[in-house]
Scaffold this active site. Structure first.
Site, PDB file in Angstrom:
ATOM      1  N   GLY A 113     -11.252 -21.552   5.087  1.00 52.74           N
ATOM      2  CA  GLY A 113      -9.841 -21.490   4.827  1.00 52.74           C
ATOM      3  C   GLY A 113      -9.693 -21.526   3.096  1.00 52.74           C
ATOM      4  O   GLY A 113      -8.691 -20.576   2.705  1.00 52.74           O
ATOM      5  N   ASP A 114     -10.286 -22.370   2.437  1.00 52.96           N
ATOM      6  CA  ASP A 114     -10.088 -22.432   1.167  1.00 52.96           C
ATOM      7  C   ASP A 114     -10.977 -21.047   0.399  1.00 52.96           C
ATOM      8  O   ASP A 114     -10.265 -20.825  -0.502  1.00 52.96           O
ATOM      9  CB  ASP A 114     -11.342 -23.569   0.618  1.00 52.96           C
ATOM     10  CG  ASP A 114     -10.679 -24.850   1.197  1.00 52.96           C
ATOM     11  OD1 ASP A 114      -9.543 -25.019   1.407  1.00 52.96           O
ATOM     12  OD2 ASP A 114     -11.401 -25.969   1.343  1.00 52.96           O
ATOM     13  N   GLU A 142      -3.677 -32.177  -0.602  1.00 54.69           N
ATOM     14  CA  GLU A 142      -4.586 -33.546  -0.576  1.00 54.69           C
ATOM     15  C   GLU A 142      -4.289 -34.426  -1.922  1.00 54.69           C
ATOM     16  O   GLU A 142      -5.000 -35.181  -2.323  1.00 54.69           O
ATOM     17  CB  GLU A 142      -5.845 -33.034  -0.603  1.00 54.69           C
ATOM     18  CG  GLU A 142      -6.371 -32.425   0.797  1.00 54.69           C
ATOM     19  CD  GLU A 142      -7.824 -32.249   0.882  1.00 54.69           C
ATOM     20  OE1 GLU A 142      -8.404 -32.277   2.001  1.00 54.69           O
ATOM     21  OE2 GLU A 142      -8.490 -32.031  -0.096  1.00 54.69           O
ATOM     22  N   ASN A 189     -10.136 -11.921   3.937  1.00 57.65           N
ATOM     23  CA  ASN A 189     -10.934 -12.290   5.187  1.00 57.65           C
ATOM     24  C   ASN A 189     -12.468 -11.911   5.040  1.00 57.65           C
ATOM     25  O   ASN A 189     -13.284 -12.784   5.451  1.00 57.65           O
ATOM     26  CB  ASN A 189     -10.737 -11.048   6.168  1.00 57.65           C
ATOM     27  CG  ASN A 189      -9.221 -11.350   6.885  1.00 57.65           C
ATOM     28  OD1 ASN A 189      -8.876 -12.586   6.876  1.00 57.65           O
ATOM     29  ND2 ASN A 189      -8.595 -10.469   7.354  1.00 57.65           N
ATOM     30  N   ASP A 244     -18.176 -34.359  -0.431  1.00 61.40           N
ATOM     31  CA  ASP A 244     -18.032 -34.169   1.065  1.00 61.40           C
ATOM     32  C   ASP A 244     -19.562 -34.911   1.643  1.00 61.40           C
ATOM     33  O   ASP A 244     -20.805 -34.447   1.134  1.00 61.40           O
ATOM     34  CB  ASP A 244     -18.378 -32.560   1.512  1.00 61.40           C
ATOM     35  CG  ASP A 244     -16.778 -31.992   1.538  1.00 61.40           C
ATOM     36  OD1 ASP A 244     -15.832 -32.604   1.115  1.00 61.40           O
ATOM     37  OD2 ASP A 244     -16.860 -30.857   1.443  1.00 61.40           O
ATOM     38  N   LYS A 291     -10.240 -29.460  -1.082  1.00 58.92           N
ATOM     39  CA  LYS A 291      -9.608 -28.248  -1.126  1.00 58.92           C
ATOM     40  C   LYS A 291      -9.239 -27.581  -2.380  1.00 58.92           C
ATOM     41  O   LYS A 291      -9.202 -26.362  -2.396  1.00 58.92           O
ATOM     42  CB  LYS A 291      -8.466 -28.081  -0.248  1.00 58.92           C
ATOM     43  CG  LYS A 291      -8.485 -28.852   1.299  1.00 58.92           C
ATOM     44  CD  LYS A 291      -7.311 -28.734   2.361  1.00 58.92           C
ATOM     45  CE  LYS A 291      -7.949 -29.498   3.471  1.00 58.92           C
ATOM     46  NZ  LYS A 291      -9.036 -28.959   4.377  1.00 58.92           N
ATOM     47  N   GLY A 292      -9.018 -28.689  -3.175  1.00 55.43           N
ATOM     48  CA  GLY A 292      -8.496 -27.954  -4.560  1.00 55.43           C
ATOM     49  C   GLY A 292      -9.599 -27.413  -5.090  1.00 55.43           C
ATOM     50  O   GLY A 292      -9.801 -26.043  -5.790  1.00 55.43           O
TER      51      GLY A 292
END
Ligand code: RIB
Length: 292
Positions: A237-238, A136, A262, A11, A38-39
Site C-alpha cells: 500500500g505504501d 501513524e 498498481n 520493522d 508508512k511515512g
C-alpha cells in the site's frame, strides 16, 4: 517536489508457519530487522522512482534511529526536518504468516511529530507540489498540517492508515484519499460505490492485487492490478501511495497514475521487507509496457 509528513519505524519481523494460540509458544522460521513506517516507506517509494522527496518526522537518539537516518540519506531522501528526540524510535512488530502480515506499531518518537514540526516545515510545504500523510503520527498534528497545507495552497494525499485515527471532517482538505476496502468501509460506513460517488476523483480505493477503483463523476473506473506471486505484501500500500504521488505530480491523469502505482505495488511484493522490493522508474515502465 513531494513532502512526506509521517512515521519512521524499524520493522521487527518474524516469519512463522504456525500462528500461536493464546498462551501458546511455537517455533518461527526467521527473524529480521528492516526499515519501515508508512511515512518512510512512502518517501522511499517516491525516491526510488526518481522523485525529489523531503521527509518530516522524528527518530529517537538510539541505534535504530541512527540506522534509519542513514537509510533515509542513502535513499536520497532529504532528512533536514527529521528531528532527533529523546523518545525511543518507533517500531513495528510484524508477523508474517500464511502469505500475509499482522502488524503492531509502537509509535515512540513518531508521536513527537507535533505542530511545531509542521511550523518548521512551512516553507517546504509552500514549495511542495504535494504533501503526503498517513495516520501513524498524532491526530492533532495531521489536523494542523491539513490546515497549514490549505492555508499555503498545497494539495494533500492522505492515506488513512491506521483508519481509526481518521476524522471525517478532514475530507474537504484532502485532494486524494486512498483507503483500502476495509478502511473505506470503517471510515464511511456505507458501501464502496456510495462512498466513491460522494467523492469523485478524490477517493481512490485500493483493492490489493486486484488494483484500485475510483469514480470520475460519471462512471466507476476500475484499474486492474498486475497479478504476481507475492513474497511479502508488507509495504504494498505504501508503494502504491508513493508511486501514485510521484505520477500525479509528474502530469499523469488519475487513471494513468493508478495504473503506474498498481505496477509499482506488484513489483514491491516480489521481495522481502516493506522497502525491499520498491521499484525503480525503469522497472515500472518495463512491466507497464508489457501490460499495455
Ligand atoms: O505499511 C507497512 C508499514 O506499517 C510497516 O513498514 C510498519 O512499520 C507499519 O508502519
Amino acid at each position: 517536489m513531494i513532502t512526506v509528513i509521517g512515521s519512521i519505524n524499524m520493522d521487527i519481523v518474524v516469519e512463522t508457519n504456525v500462528f500461536p494460540k493464546q498462551g501458546e509458544t511455537v517455533f518461527g522460521q526467521a527473524f529480521h530487522t528492516v526499515p519501515g513506517g508508512k511515512g518512510a516507506n512512502q518517501a522511499v517509494a517516491v525516491a526510488r522512482l526518481g522523485g525529489d522527496v523531503h521527509m518530516v518526522g522524528a527518530l529517537g537518539r538510539d541505534a535504530f534511529g541512527k540506522e534509519l537516518r542513514t537509510i533515509l540519506t542513502q535513499e536520497n531522501i532529504n532528512d533536514d526536518l527529521v528531528a532527533d528526540v529523546d523518545t525511543a524510535t518507533g517500531i513495528a512488530s510484524i508477523t508474517l504468516f500464511d502469505e500475509d502480515n499482522r502488524i503492531i506499531v509502537v509509535p515512540g518518537a513518531n508521536y513527537d511529530v507535533t505542530n511545531a514540526s509542521i511550523d518548521a516545515a512551512r516553507d517546504l510545504i509552500a514549495q511542495s507540489d504535494l504533501v503526503v500523510m498517513q495516520l501513524e503520527i498524532p491526530q492533532a498534528t495531521v489536523a494542523y498540517a491539513l490546515d497549514v497545507c490549505q492555508e499555503l495552497g498545497t494539495k494533500v494525499l492522505l492515506n488513512p492508515a491506521p483508519a481509526e485515527n481518521f476524522k471525517a471532517e478532514w475530507m474537504d482538505r484532502v485532494a486524494y484519499f486512498t483507503p483500502n476496502e476495509t478502511e473505506c468501509a470503517d471510515i464511511f460506513g456505507v458501501d464502496v460505490e456510495a462512498a466513491l460517488e460522494k467523492y469523485p476523483n478524490q477517493l481512490i480505493v485500493t483493492l490489493g492485487g486486484d488494483g484500485a477503483r475510483y469514480f470520475d463523476g460519471e462512471r466507476h473506473v476500475f484499474v486492474k492490478g498486475f497479478k504476481t506471486q507475492p513474497v511479502d505484501t508488507t509495504g504494498a500500500g505504501d508503494t502504491f501511495n508513493g508511486a501514485f504521488a510521484y505520477a500525479v505530480t509528474n502530469g499523469q491523469t488519475i487513471t494513468e497514475a493508478v495504473a503506474f502505482a498498481n505496477i509499482a505495488a506488484s513489483l514491491s511484493v516480489e521481495q522481502f521487507g516493506a522497502q525491499g522490493g520498491m521499484p525503480s522508474h525503469e522497472a515500472v515502465i518495463e512491466r507497464l509496457g508489457g501490460v499495455q
